[in-house]
Design a protein around this motif. Structure first.
Motif, mmCIF file in Angstrom:
data_model
loop_
_atom_site.group_PDB
_atom_site.id
_atom_site.type_symbol
_atom_site.label_atom_id
_atom_site.label_comp_id
_atom_site.label_asym_id
_atom_site.label_seq_id
_atom_site.Cartn_x
_atom_site.Cartn_y
_atom_site.Cartn_z
ATOM 1 N N ARG A 148 0.941 -1.297 -0.077
ATOM 2 C CA ARG A 148 0.048 -0.087 -0.147
ATOM 3 C C ARG A 148 0.840 1.194 -0.080
ATOM 4 O O ARG A 148 0.604 2.269 -0.665
ATOM 5 C CB ARG A 148 -0.897 -0.155 1.301
ATOM 6 C CG ARG A 148 -2.038 1.038 1.153
ATOM 7 C CD ARG A 148 -3.054 0.722 2.130
ATOM 8 N NE ARG A 148 -3.704 -0.560 2.101
ATOM 9 C CZ ARG A 148 -4.759 -0.546 1.435
ATOM 10 N NH1 ARG A 148 -5.177 0.290 0.630
ATOM 11 N NH2 ARG A 148 -5.258 -1.716 1.368
ATOM 12 N N THR A 149 2.082 1.336 0.649
ATOM 13 C CA THR A 149 2.993 2.573 0.698
ATOM 14 C C THR A 149 3.278 2.740 -0.599
ATOM 15 O O THR A 149 3.319 3.965 -0.888
ATOM 16 C CB THR A 149 4.168 2.101 1.711
ATOM 17 O OG1 THR A 149 3.437 1.803 3.179
ATOM 18 C CG2 THR A 149 4.973 3.392 1.749
ATOM 19 N N THR A 152 0.691 4.107 -2.749
ATOM 20 C CA THR A 152 0.019 5.454 -2.631
ATOM 21 C C THR A 152 1.261 6.249 -3.034
ATOM 22 O O THR A 152 0.772 7.618 -3.620
ATOM 23 C CB THR A 152 0.251 5.650 -0.955
ATOM 24 O OG1 THR A 152 -0.991 4.847 -0.499
ATOM 25 C CG2 THR A 152 -0.377 6.988 -0.791
ATOM 26 N N SER A 153 2.414 5.965 -2.994
ATOM 27 C CA SER A 153 3.482 7.076 -3.616
ATOM 28 C C SER A 153 3.279 7.173 -5.093
ATOM 29 O O SER A 153 3.171 8.006 -5.795
ATOM 30 C CB SER A 153 4.848 6.477 -3.246
ATOM 31 O OG SER A 153 5.153 6.462 -1.949
ATOM 32 N N LYS A 155 0.413 6.910 -6.822
ATOM 33 C CA LYS A 155 -0.570 7.566 -7.290
ATOM 34 C C LYS A 155 -0.121 9.149 -6.688
ATOM 35 O O LYS A 155 -0.805 9.980 -7.861
ATOM 36 C CB LYS A 155 -1.857 7.199 -6.335
ATOM 37 C CG LYS A 155 -2.631 5.668 -6.581
ATOM 38 C CD LYS A 155 -3.606 5.377 -5.607
ATOM 39 C CE LYS A 155 -4.569 6.370 -6.036
ATOM 40 N NZ LYS A 155 -5.939 6.075 -5.422
ATOM 41 N N GLY A 156 0.539 9.505 -5.792
ATOM 42 C CA GLY A 156 0.703 10.757 -5.715
ATOM 43 C C GLY A 156 1.471 11.204 -6.918
ATOM 44 O O GLY A 156 1.453 12.430 -7.350
ATOM 45 N N THR A 182 -3.961 1.753 -11.041
ATOM 46 C CA THR A 182 -3.730 1.629 -9.472
ATOM 47 C C THR A 182 -5.000 1.769 -8.852
ATOM 48 O O THR A 182 -4.790 1.019 -7.459
ATOM 49 C CB THR A 182 -3.087 3.213 -9.389
ATOM 50 O OG1 THR A 182 -3.876 4.055 -10.069
ATOM 51 C CG2 THR A 182 -1.717 3.240 -9.853
ATOM 52 N N ASP A 183 -5.893 2.289 -9.378
ATOM 53 C CA ASP A 183 -7.286 1.934 -8.511
ATOM 54 C C ASP A 183 -7.483 0.496 -8.196
ATOM 55 O O ASP A 183 -8.090 0.051 -7.312
ATOM 56 C CB ASP A 183 -8.541 2.691 -9.181
ATOM 57 C CG ASP A 183 -8.391 4.396 -9.142
ATOM 58 O OD1 ASP A 183 -7.549 4.653 -8.186
ATOM 59 O OD2 ASP A 183 -8.792 4.883 -9.864
ATOM 60 N N GLU A 186 -5.380 -0.940 -5.922
ATOM 61 C CA GLU A 186 -5.823 -0.379 -4.485
ATOM 62 C C GLU A 186 -7.020 -1.255 -4.115
ATOM 63 O O GLU A 186 -7.103 -2.080 -2.820
ATOM 64 C CB GLU A 186 -6.041 0.867 -4.393
ATOM 65 C CG GLU A 186 -6.307 1.199 -3.023
ATOM 66 C CD GLU A 186 -6.368 3.151 -2.934
ATOM 67 O OE1 GLU A 186 -5.951 3.652 -2.041
ATOM 68 O OE2 GLU A 186 -6.784 3.608 -4.014
ATOM 69 N N ASP A 190 -7.489 -3.862 -1.042
ATOM 70 C CA ASP A 190 -8.714 -3.978 0.088
ATOM 71 C C ASP A 190 -9.009 -5.237 0.345
ATOM 72 O O ASP A 190 -9.541 -5.883 1.521
ATOM 73 C CB ASP A 190 -9.631 -2.866 -0.388
ATOM 74 C CG ASP A 190 -9.158 -1.525 -0.257
ATOM 75 O OD1 ASP A 190 -8.046 -1.127 0.594
ATOM 76 O OD2 ASP A 190 -9.722 -0.646 -0.896
#
Length: 370
Positions: A148-149, A152-153, A155-156, A182-183, A186, A190
């Motif tokens: 996840r980390t 998240t990077s 996506k940012g 990426t979605d 993610e 989940d």
């Protein structure tokens, strides 16, 4: 080479039969001699009818003596058989590791030893499987957190690249695909977290009293426009005021998954049947629709984790975890989720809950607009 042993139980059985046959024969001879001596001393001769009745009576008494003697001598063996049967049933019901008392050196003792070894091996296998399951759940949890980390990077940085600059149509298309993937990743993370949480032994549901009829009706109204876009007609048959103790959030997730599954795999313009009814001592919720031959053939594997129908083509979106998660949620509620084929390539997903309390129910039927 192991030396062949005598069948001790068979020898014992034959011995008991011979002993009781000998006792019955002696009893027959004694009674016959006594009766004959009686008539000789009285210098009388019995008539044929009396003689036949006496013979039948003596025969009946001899048979009764044989049965009683055989039962008394076999009582200990019969108790052993009953005891082994009861203990094996307990092991079959899940009491793994249970051991039985082994007495004697006959086949029943050998069977008892085999049962003990089997029970021990099953217990060890179960413990290993539980340990592996915990390791898999821990692996899922670690992977989800570790992935996840960086996700998240990514996506940012993707959002930063899209800001403060004019993008060509081709670049916009590339960024759109990148955002979708990426979605998707993610969402998959989940799902993995949910699998880890739902299969954990300490999983607790937030149960409350809810109206399953009203919940189903609300979900139908939400999903109806999506089905209408594809030309599906909803046929609804719901018994009103069907209440149960359940985790509303988790049940909504199950039903939304089943609706989504029907929306993905139902044949174009085919009708969708949704029912909620009581049957015997069960409350049944079902959704059925026409589908492909591949889906019908894949029914035995639909609830396997990460399994997808025709996954090689990759046409239908999904991660293959939805039905597995849905079934686990229903199992946590004490129910069961099954899939079965119906005539003309129609598949039916059925959710069954045990009825907790009886109450009046009235059914109504409605058909959604095309």
């Amino acid at each position: 080479m192991k030396q062949r042993q005598w069948d001790r139980l068979l020898v014992k059985l034959i011995g008991i039969i011979l002993v009781n046959a000998l006792i019955a024969t002696i009893a027959f001879l004694i009674m016959g001699y006594s009766i004959s001596l009686y008539y000789i001393e009285n210098e009388t001769t019995p008539d044929p009818l009396t003689a036949n009745l006496v013979f039948l009576g003596v025969t009946f008494i001899v048979i009764l003596i044989f049965i009683i003697g055989f039962s008394v001598m076999m009582r200990k063996t019969l108790r052993k058989i009953t005891y082994l049967s009861s203990e094996i049933e307990q092991i079959a019901n899940g009491d793994l590791g249970r051991t039985v008392k082994v007495e004697g050196r006959d086949e029943l003792a050998s069977l008892g030893g085999s049962v003990n070894r089997m029970s021990k091996q099953l217990s060890e296998l179960f413990e290993k499987e539980r340990a592996h399951e915990e390791e898999r759940n821990q692996l899922f949890s670690n992977l989800s957190h570790d992935l996840r980390t960086p996700l998240t990077s990514i996506k940012g940085y993707t959002q930063l690249l899209q800001m403060n600059r004019d993008l060509t149509p081709e670049e916009n298309d590339h960024f759109r695909i990148l955002n979708e993937k990426t979605d998707q990743l993610e969402h998959l993370l989940d799902q993995l977290m949910d699998v880890n949480r739902l299969y954990a032994p300490n999983m607790q549901l937030k149960k409350q009293k809810l109206n399953l009829s009203l919940l189903t009706t609300q979900l139908i109204h939400e999903m109806e426009p999506l089905f209408n876009e594809r030309g599906h007609r909803l046929h609804v048959s719901i018994q009103p005021d069907q209440w149960m103790e359940a985790d509303q959030e988790q049940l909504i997730r199950v039903f939304e998954n089943l609706f989504s599954n029907a929306w993905k795999y139902a044949k174009q313009t085919s009708p969708i049947h949704i029912e909620l009814q009581t049957k015997d001592d069960m409350l049944e919720w079902s959704i059925s629709n026409a589908t492909t031959v591949e889906t019908i053939h894949a029914i035995p594997h639909l609830f396997d984790r990460t399994y997808r129908v025709d996954s090689s083509r990759g046409v239908t979106p999904g991660d293959g975890l939805g039905l597995s998660i849905a079934r686990q949620i229903i199992l946590l509620h004490g129910g069961k989720l099954t899939a079965e084929p119906i005539e003309n390539q129609v598949i039916c997903f059925r959710v069954s809950f045990p009825i907790e309390s009886d109450g009046p129910s009235r059914s109504y039927r409605s058909t959604a607009h095309q």
